[in-house]
Design an enzyme around this catalytic site. Sequence first.
Site, PDB file in Angstrom:
ATOM      1  N   TYR A  23       0.843  -1.205   0.000  1.00 54.41           N
ATOM      2  CA  TYR A  23       0.000   0.000   0.000  1.00 54.41           C
ATOM      3  C   TYR A  23       0.876   1.252   0.000  1.00 54.41           C
ATOM      4  O   TYR A  23       1.985   1.247   0.522  1.00 54.41           O
ATOM      5  CB  TYR A  23      -0.964   0.007   1.194  1.00 54.41           C
ATOM      6  N   ASP A 100      -1.289  -1.964  23.438  1.00 57.72           N
ATOM      7  CA  ASP A 100      -0.839  -3.357  23.324  1.00 57.72           C
ATOM      8  C   ASP A 100      -0.772  -4.064  24.669  1.00 57.72           C
ATOM      9  O   ASP A 100      -0.920  -5.285  24.742  1.00 57.72           O
ATOM     10  CB  ASP A 100       0.556  -3.406  22.676  1.00 57.72           C
TER      11      ASP A 100
HETATM   12  C1  LIG Z   1       5.584  -3.210  11.491  1.00 52.19           C
HETATM   13  C2  LIG Z   1       4.365  -2.761  12.242  1.00 52.19           C
HETATM   14  C3  LIG Z   1       3.299  -2.209  11.547  1.00 52.19           C
HETATM   15  C4  LIG Z   1       2.171  -1.776  12.231  1.00 52.19           C
HETATM   16  N1  LIG Z   1       1.134  -1.244  11.508  1.00 52.19           N
HETATM   17  C5  LIG Z   1       0.055  -0.798  12.142  1.00 52.19           C
HETATM   18  C6  LIG Z   1      -1.014  -0.199  11.407  1.00 52.19           C
HETATM   19  O1  LIG Z   1      -0.985  -0.078  10.182  1.00 52.19           O
HETATM   20  N2  LIG Z   1      -2.096   0.251  12.090  1.00 52.19           N
HETATM   21  C7  LIG Z   1      -2.177   0.142  13.437  1.00 52.19           C
HETATM   22  O2  LIG Z   1      -3.196   0.592  14.014  1.00 52.19           O
HETATM   23  N3  LIG Z   1      -1.189  -0.443  14.162  1.00 52.19           N
HETATM   24  C8  LIG Z   1      -0.083  -0.904  13.549  1.00 52.19           C
HETATM   25  N4  LIG Z   1       0.936  -1.490  14.279  1.00 52.19           N
HETATM   26  C9  LIG Z   1       0.748  -1.745  15.716  1.00 52.19           C
HETATM   27  C10 LIG Z   1       1.086  -0.525  16.551  1.00 52.19           C
HETATM   28  O3  LIG Z   1       2.405  -0.071  16.277  1.00 52.19           O
HETATM   29  C11 LIG Z   1       0.971  -0.896  18.032  1.00 52.19           C
HETATM   30  O4  LIG Z   1      -0.241  -1.558  18.282  1.00 52.19           O
HETATM   31  C12 LIG Z   1       1.018   0.376  18.866  1.00 52.19           C
HETATM   32  O5  LIG Z   1       2.285   1.001  18.716  1.00 52.19           O
HETATM   33  C13 LIG Z   1       0.774   0.054  20.341  1.00 52.19           C
HETATM   34  O6  LIG Z   1       0.932   1.233  21.065  1.00 52.19           O
HETATM   35  P1  LIG Z   1       1.305   1.176  22.592  1.00 52.19           P
HETATM   36  O7  LIG Z   1       1.428   2.605  23.021  1.00 52.19           O
HETATM   37  O8  LIG Z   1       0.334   0.310  23.310  1.00 52.19           O
HETATM   38  O9  LIG Z   1       2.695   0.427  22.675  1.00 52.19           O
HETATM   39  P2  LIG Z   1       4.106   0.868  22.073  1.00 52.19           P
HETATM   40  O10 LIG Z   1       3.943   1.695  20.832  1.00 52.19           O
HETATM   41  O11 LIG Z   1       4.907  -0.402  21.990  1.00 52.19           O
HETATM   42  O12 LIG Z   1       4.693   1.817  23.169  1.00 52.19           O
HETATM   43  C14 LIG Z   1       5.192   1.304  24.377  1.00 52.19           C
HETATM   44  C15 LIG Z   1       6.330   2.218  24.798  1.00 52.19           C
HETATM   45  O13 LIG Z   1       6.728   1.869  26.122  1.00 52.19           O
HETATM   46  C16 LIG Z   1       8.138   1.862  26.176  1.00 52.19           C
HETATM   47  N5  LIG Z   1       8.539   0.981  27.291  1.00 52.19           N
HETATM   48  C17 LIG Z   1       8.541  -0.360  27.345  1.00 52.19           C
HETATM   49  N6  LIG Z   1       8.962  -0.793  28.529  1.00 52.19           N
HETATM   50  C18 LIG Z   1       9.214   0.301  29.266  1.00 52.19           C
HETATM   51  C19 LIG Z   1       9.662   0.514  30.594  1.00 52.19           C
HETATM   52  N7  LIG Z   1       9.926  -0.508  31.417  1.00 52.19           N
HETATM   53  N8  LIG Z   1       9.806   1.779  31.028  1.00 52.19           N
HETATM   54  C20 LIG Z   1       9.520   2.828  30.216  1.00 52.19           C
HETATM   55  N9  LIG Z   1       9.075   2.687  28.937  1.00 52.19           N
HETATM   56  C21 LIG Z   1       8.933   1.436  28.476  1.00 52.19           C
HETATM   57  C22 LIG Z   1       8.567   1.357  24.809  1.00 52.19           C
HETATM   58  O14 LIG Z   1       9.900   1.739  24.519  1.00 52.19           O
HETATM   59  C23 LIG Z   1       7.554   2.078  23.905  1.00 52.19           C
HETATM   60  O15 LIG Z   1       7.993   3.353  23.526  1.00 52.19           O
HETATM   61  C24 LIG Z   1       2.092  -1.920  13.626  1.00 52.19           C
HETATM   62  C25 LIG Z   1       3.179  -2.468  14.338  1.00 52.19           C
HETATM   63  C26 LIG Z   1       4.304  -2.879  13.646  1.00 52.19           C
HETATM   64  C27 LIG Z   1       5.462  -3.467  14.431  1.00 52.19           C
END
Ligand SMILES: Cc1cc2nc3c(=O)[nH]c(=O)nc-3n(C[C@H](O)[C@H](O)[C@H](O)COP(=O)(O)OP(=O)(O)OC[C@H]3O[C@@H](n4cnc5c(N)ncnc54)[C@H](O)[C@@H]3O)c2cc1C
Length: 201
Positions: A23, A100
Site C-alpha cells: 500500500y 498493546d
Molecule cells: C511493522 C508494524 C506495523 C504496524 N502497523 C500498524 C497499522 O498499520 N495500524 C495500526 O493501528 N497499528 C499498527 N501497528 C501496531 C502498533 O504499532 C501498536 O499496536 C502500537 O504502537 C501500540 O501502542 P502502545 O502505546 O500500546 O505500545 P508501544 O507503541 O509499543 O509503546 C510502548 C512504549 O513503552 C516503552 N517501554 C517499554 N517498557 C518500558 C519501561 N519498562 N519503562 C519505560 N518505557 C517502556 C517502549 O519503549 C515504547 O515506547 C504496527 C506495528 C508494527 C510493528
Amino acid sequence: MSQHAASEAVMVWAGPRMHLVQYPVRRGELYNQVAVFESDHYTPDSDAWGTGAELEERFAGACRTVRDALPLIARDRRWPLFDRLPTDKWVHGRIALLGDAAHPMLQYLAQGACQALEDAVALGRALGRFSDPADAFAAYAGQRRERAARIQTGARRFGEICHLEGMGATLRNALFASRGPDDFDDVSWVWTPAPAAVTAP
Ligand SMILES: Cc1cc2nc3c(=O)[nH]c(=O)nc-3n(C[C@H](O)[C@H](O)[C@H](O)COP(=O)(O)OP(=O)(O)OC[C@H]3O[C@@H](n4cnc5c(N)ncnc54)[C@H](O)[C@@H]3O)c2cc1C
C-alpha cells in the site's frame, strides 16, 4: 478498478501460510510492502527464522507480480508476530492498561495503534467524568473491553483466512471473487458506526 484506484488501494496477495501486503504511504511518495509467512524454522531462542533465504524459498511458487515485488522488499527488518487472548484484567488498583499492554493483537486488521488511540480517548474522557480514578478506570475498561476483544480475536481470524491452504483457500478465493473491490461488509463494523469511545461526549 481504474489504474489510479488500484495504485491507492491496499493490495493483499494471499498464499498458503503466507501473504504479501502492499500500500502507498506518505501521500504516495513511498510504497510499503510487507511479506508475512509462517516460518518453518522459528524457535524462540534462535535467530535463524524469517531470513531472506527463507523468504525467497517460501515465495518461490507465488505468481509473477508477487515474485517481481520481492527484490524491492527491504530485508533489514523483521518482526515475530505475537498476540494474546482477550483478558478482563485491564485494571488493578491504581494501574490501568491500554494499547498493546491491554490487547496485544495480530496486524491483520491494522488496528493495534488505532485501538490504543481509542483507549486513550476513552480513558481521558473517563478521567474527566469521575473524580475518583478508580471509578474512571472501571468506566474506561467497561467501555473498551468488549470492542477491543472483538477486534483482537477478529484480527487473528482474518490472518487465518489469509493463510489458508488447500480446500479452505479454494473456498476463500471463491468467496472473495464474488465480492466487488469496494465491498467491505465483513470488516466495516471495525470502522462504522463510529466507535462509542470516539463519539461519546
Ligand atoms: C511493522 C508494524 C506495523 C504496524 N502497523 C500498524 C497499522 O498499520 N495500524 C495500526 O493501528 N497499528 C499498527 N501497528 C501496531 C502498533 O504499532 C501498536 O499496536 C502500537 O504502537 C501500540 O501502542 P502502545 O502505546 O500500546 O505500545 P508501544 O507503541 O509499543 O509503546 C510502548 C512504549 O513503552 C516503552 N517501554 C517499554 N517498557 C518500558 C519501561 N519498562 N519503562 C519505560 N518505557 C517502556 C517502549 O519503549 C515504547 O515506547 C504496527 C506495528 C508494527 C510493528
